[in-house]
Design a protein around this motif. Structure first.
Motif, PDB file in Angstrom:
ATOM      1  N   GLY A 220       0.770  -1.227   0.000  1.00 46.07           N
ATOM      2  CA  GLY A 220       0.000   0.000   0.000  1.00 46.07           C
ATOM      3  C   GLY A 220       0.802   1.277   0.000  1.00 46.07           C
ATOM      4  O   GLY A 220       0.229   2.371   0.001  1.00 46.07           O
ATOM      5  N   SER A 221       2.121   1.169   0.001  1.00 44.19           N
ATOM      6  CA  SER A 221       2.960   2.368   0.021  1.00 44.19           C
ATOM      7  C   SER A 221       3.880   2.385  -1.195  1.00 44.19           C
ATOM      8  O   SER A 221       4.180   1.344  -1.784  1.00 44.19           O
ATOM      9  N   ALA A 222       4.325   3.584  -1.554  1.00 43.98           N
ATOM     10  CA  ALA A 222       5.264   3.713  -2.662  1.00 43.98           C
ATOM     11  C   ALA A 222       6.553   2.977  -2.324  1.00 43.98           C
ATOM     12  O   ALA A 222       7.042   3.037  -1.188  1.00 43.98           O
ATOM     13  N   ALA A 223       7.107   2.275  -3.317  1.00 43.01           N
ATOM     14  CA  ALA A 223       8.329   1.504  -3.110  1.00 43.01           C
ATOM     15  C   ALA A 223       9.327   1.828  -4.210  1.00 43.01           C
ATOM     16  O   ALA A 223       8.954   1.965  -5.377  1.00 43.01           O
ATOM     17  N   VAL A 224      10.592   1.951  -3.820  1.00 43.55           N
ATOM     18  CA  VAL A 224      11.670   2.229  -4.773  1.00 43.55           C
ATOM     19  C   VAL A 224      12.848   1.321  -4.442  1.00 43.55           C
ATOM     20  O   VAL A 224      13.218   1.174  -3.271  1.00 43.55           O
ATOM     21  N   ALA A 225      13.424   0.709  -5.462  1.00 45.42           N
ATOM     22  CA  ALA A 225      14.616  -0.121  -5.283  1.00 45.42           C
ATOM     23  C   ALA A 225      15.598   0.207  -6.397  1.00 45.42           C
ATOM     24  O   ALA A 225      15.209   0.691  -7.474  1.00 45.42           O
ATOM     25  N   GLN A 226      16.864  -0.048  -6.145  1.00 49.01           N
ATOM     26  CA  GLN A 226      17.898   0.294  -7.119  1.00 49.01           C
ATOM     27  C   GLN A 226      18.880  -0.863  -7.273  1.00 49.01           C
ATOM     28  O   GLN A 226      19.277  -1.480  -6.287  1.00 49.01           O
ATOM     29  N   VAL A 227      19.228  -1.144  -8.514  1.00 54.41           N
ATOM     30  CA  VAL A 227      20.253  -2.142  -8.818  1.00 54.41           C
ATOM     31  C   VAL A 227      21.352  -1.440  -9.604  1.00 54.41           C
ATOM     32  O   VAL A 227      21.072  -0.766 -10.606  1.00 54.41           O
ATOM     33  N   ILE A 228      22.595  -1.590  -9.143  1.00 53.97           N
ATOM     34  CA  ILE A 228      23.723  -0.937  -9.805  1.00 53.97           C
ATOM     35  C   ILE A 228      24.762  -1.987 -10.184  1.00 53.97           C
ATOM     36  O   ILE A 228      25.188  -2.781  -9.342  1.00 53.97           O
ATOM     37  N   TRP A 229      25.133  -1.973 -11.447  1.00 52.94           N
ATOM     38  CA  TRP A 229      26.241  -2.795 -11.935  1.00 52.94           C
ATOM     39  C   TRP A 229      27.319  -1.872 -12.475  1.00 52.94           C
ATOM     40  O   TRP A 229      27.025  -0.775 -12.987  1.00 52.94           O
ATOM     41  N   LEU A 230      28.562  -2.309 -12.370  1.00 60.07           N
ATOM     42  CA  LEU A 230      29.691  -1.563 -12.894  1.00 60.07           C
ATOM     43  C   LEU A 230      30.186  -2.214 -14.183  1.00 60.07           C
ATOM     44  O   LEU A 230      30.288  -3.444 -14.264  1.00 60.07           O
ATOM     45  N   ALA A 231      30.480  -1.391 -15.167  1.00 54.61           N
ATOM     46  CA  ALA A 231      31.049  -1.880 -16.418  1.00 54.61           C
ATOM     47  C   ALA A 231      32.564  -1.829 -16.300  1.00 54.61           C
ATOM     48  O   ALA A 231      33.138  -0.773 -16.047  1.00 54.61           O
ATOM     49  N   ALA A 232      33.208  -2.970 -16.456  1.00 53.92           N
ATOM     50  CA  ALA A 232      34.660  -3.052 -16.384  1.00 53.92           C
ATOM     51  C   ALA A 232      35.204  -3.636 -17.676  1.00 53.92           C
ATOM     52  O   ALA A 232      34.454  -4.211 -18.484  1.00 53.92           O
ATOM     53  N   VAL A 233      36.501  -3.490 -17.900  1.00 58.88           N
ATOM     54  CA  VAL A 233      37.088  -3.999 -19.132  1.00 58.88           C
ATOM     55  C   VAL A 233      36.952  -5.516 -19.215  1.00 58.88           C
ATOM     56  O   VAL A 233      36.957  -6.098 -20.313  1.00 58.88           O
ATOM     57  N   SER A 234      36.805  -6.182 -18.070  1.00 60.38           N
ATOM     58  CA  SER A 234      36.668  -7.641 -18.049  1.00 60.38           C
ATOM     59  C   SER A 234      35.217  -8.090 -18.176  1.00 60.38           C
ATOM     60  O   SER A 234      34.946  -9.284 -18.322  1.00 60.38           O
ATOM     61  N   GLY A 235      34.269  -7.167 -18.097  1.00 59.50           N
ATOM     62  CA  GLY A 235      32.852  -7.515 -18.164  1.00 59.50           C
ATOM     63  C   GLY A 235      32.073  -6.792 -17.077  1.00 59.50           C
ATOM     64  O   GLY A 235      32.523  -5.781 -16.527  1.00 59.50           O
ATOM     65  N   TRP A 236      30.897  -7.307 -16.757  1.00 56.46           N
ATOM     66  CA  TRP A 236      30.039  -6.676 -15.768  1.00 56.46           C
ATOM     67  C   TRP A 236      30.397  -7.107 -14.349  1.00 56.46           C
ATOM     68  O   TRP A 236      30.767  -8.257 -14.105  1.00 56.46           O
ATOM     69  N   LEU A 237      30.256  -6.153 -13.416  1.00 52.79           N
ATOM     70  CA  LEU A 237      30.462  -6.410 -11.992  1.00 52.79           C
ATOM     71  C   LEU A 237      29.186  -6.032 -11.252  1.00 52.79           C
ATOM     72  O   LEU A 237      28.729  -4.893 -11.339  1.00 52.79           O
ATOM     73  N   ALA A 238      28.591  -6.980 -10.556  1.00 54.82           N
ATOM     74  CA  ALA A 238      27.388  -6.700  -9.776  1.00 54.82           C
ATOM     75  C   ALA A 238      27.788  -6.103  -8.432  1.00 54.82           C
ATOM     76  O   ALA A 238      28.838  -6.434  -7.873  1.00 54.82           O
ATOM     77  N   THR A 239      26.964  -5.210  -7.909  1.00 51.46           N
ATOM     78  CA  THR A 239      27.205  -4.637  -6.585  1.00 51.46           C
ATOM     79  C   THR A 239      26.028  -4.974  -5.676  1.00 51.46           C
ATOM     80  O   THR A 239      24.876  -4.972  -6.111  1.00 51.46           O
ATOM     81  N   ARG A 240      26.353  -5.272  -4.432  1.00 50.90           N
ATOM     82  CA  ARG A 240      25.306  -5.576  -3.442  1.00 50.90           C
ATOM     83  C   ARG A 240      25.631  -4.839  -2.154  1.00 50.90           C
ATOM     84  O   ARG A 240      26.681  -5.073  -1.548  1.00 50.90           O
ATOM     85  N   PRO A 241      24.777  -3.906  -1.722  1.00 49.46           N
ATOM     86  CA  PRO A 241      25.053  -3.161  -0.492  1.00 49.46           C
ATOM     87  C   PRO A 241      24.875  -4.040   0.743  1.00 49.46           C
ATOM     88  O   PRO A 241      23.944  -4.841   0.823  1.00 49.46           O
ATOM     89  N   VAL A 242      25.788  -3.894   1.699  1.00 48.26           N
ATOM     90  CA  VAL A 242      25.706  -4.605   2.977  1.00 48.26           C
ATOM     91  C   VAL A 242      26.137  -3.640   4.073  1.00 48.26           C
ATOM     92  O   VAL A 242      26.732  -2.589   3.813  1.00 48.26           O
ATOM     93  N   THR A 243      25.846  -3.985   5.293  1.00 52.10           N
ATOM     94  CA  THR A 243      26.256  -3.180   6.438  1.00 52.10           C
ATOM     95  C   THR A 243      27.176  -4.014   7.323  1.00 52.10           C
ATOM     96  O   THR A 243      26.809  -5.123   7.733  1.00 52.10           O
TER      97      THR A 243
END
Length: 278
Positions: A220-243
Motif C-alpha cells: 500500500g505504500s510507494a516503493a523504490v529499489a535500485q540495482v547498480i552494476w559496474l562496467a569493467a574492461v573484463s565484463g560486468w560487476l554486480a554490486t550488493r550493499p551490505v552493512t
C-alpha cells in the motif's frame, strides 16, 4: 526466449517520428528520451508524420495511433510497475523504460542515431526484455581504451568487499595526489591490503555504470529499489550493499554475466507484482 512464449511486438522509430507520436498522443517522454519536439524542423515533422501514416502507425487521417500502438503507449505511461535503466560506458549511453500492467508489459529503448524502439510483450517475459538493455561484454571491451585493457590483463575480474564511500573517494584522491592520495584514503578507511588492491583495480578498470530504478507500490505504500552494476574492461560487476558489524556501509563486488541482470532485478519486481495482484 524460451520456446512457447509469445513473441514481443517491436516498432522502431526515428527521433522525429518518436517526437511526432508523443506530441500527437500527449505522451510524456521518459527521462533521457526527450527529443525536443519544438526543435524539430517543420519539414522533418511532416515527413515523419507521413512515414508514420504509411507504416500504419497513425490512422484516421493521421489523427490517431493504431490501436496496438495506443495500447503500448498506455501501458508505458500508466503501468503501475516501472523499471528505468540508464547505462553509461565512457562516451556511450543507453536509456530504457519498462512498465508492467496486468499480463502485459511495454518498453521504450534508445537506439543509435537517436532512434527508439517501442515494444509490447507478455509480462512474464520481462526478464528477457530487461537483458536486452544490458550491453554485451564485448561492447564494453570495445568502449575501453587500450591502456585500461593492458592494465586489466587476463587475470580474474575484480571482486571483494569494500566501504561504499571508498568507491567515490579513491579515484579522485589518486588523480589529485597520486600515491599520496591512495595512501591517505587507505589510512582514513583502514583498508586491508585486499581492499586497497580492489579499490585500485576498480579505479583503473571500471569504465561505466548501469543503474536500474524499480518503482511501484508494496503493502500500500510507494516503493523504490535500485540495482547498480559496474562496467569493467573484463565484463560486468554486480554490486550488493551490505552493512558491516560496526555500521559501515559496504559494497560486495562480484563478476556477473549479462544474463544475470534479470535475476538481480527479479526480487524487487516479484514483490511489486505480488502486491499489484492482491
Amino acid at each position: 526466449m524460451p520456446t512457447g512464449t509469445v513473441a514481443a511486438h517491436r516498432l522502431t522509430l526515428t527521433a522525429p517520428e518518436w517526437s511526432v507520436l508523443c506530441a500527437l498522443t500527449q505522451t510524456p517522454q521518459p527521462p533521457g528520451f526527450d527529443t525536443g519536439e519544438d526543435d524539430v524542423d517543420p519539414a522533418l515533422r511532416q515527413e515523419a508524420t507521413d512515414a508514420l501514416s504509411d507504416r500504419g502507425v497513425l490512422v484516421d487521417g493521421e489523427r490517431q495511433p493504431a490501436p496496438p500502438v495506443a495500447a503500448n503507449l498506455a501501458i508505458l505511461t500508466g503501468g503501475p510497475i516501472v523499471v528505468d535503466i540508464a547505462v553509461s560506458v565512457r562516451r556511450r549511453g543507453l536509456r530504457a523504460r519498462y512498465a508492467l500492467q496486468g499480463p502485459l508489459g511495454a518498453s521504450v529503448l534508445t537506439l543509435p542515431d537517436e532512434a527508439v524502439e517501442l515494444s509490447m510483450f507478455p509480462a512474464a517475459s520481462i526478464g528477457w526484455e530487461l537483458i536486452r538493455a544490458v550491453p554485451d561484454p564485448t561492447e564494453l571491451a570495445r568502449a575501453s581504451d587500450p591502456i585500461r585493457l593492458a592494465l586489466a590483463g587476463a587475470g580474474a575480474p575484480p571482486s571483494g568487499r569494500i566501504p561504499l564511500e571508498v568507491l567515490a573517494e579513491y579515484g579522485p584522491a589518486c588523480r589529485v595526489a597520486g600515491s599520496d592520495g591512495a595512501a591517505a584514503t587507505t589510512d582514513r578507511w583502514q583498508l586491508t591490503d585486499a581492499q586497497r588492491r580492489l579499490a585500485a583495480r576498480l579505479d583503473s578498470e571500471v569504465t561505466g555504470v548501469l543503474r536500474a530504478v524499480v518503482t511501484g507500490r508494496a503493502r500500500g505504500s510507494a516503493a523504490v529499489a535500485q540495482v547498480i552494476w559496474l562496467a569493467a574492461v573484463s565484463g560486468w560487476l554486480a554490486t550488493r550493499p551490505v552493512t558491516a558489524a560496526d555500521g559501515t556501509r559496504e559494497v560486495v563486488i562480484t563478476p556477473a554475466e549479462r544474463t544475470g541482470f534479470a535475476a538481480a532485478v527479479a526480487p524487487y519486481l516479484a514483490q511489486l507484482i505480488g502486491d499489484d495482484n492482491d
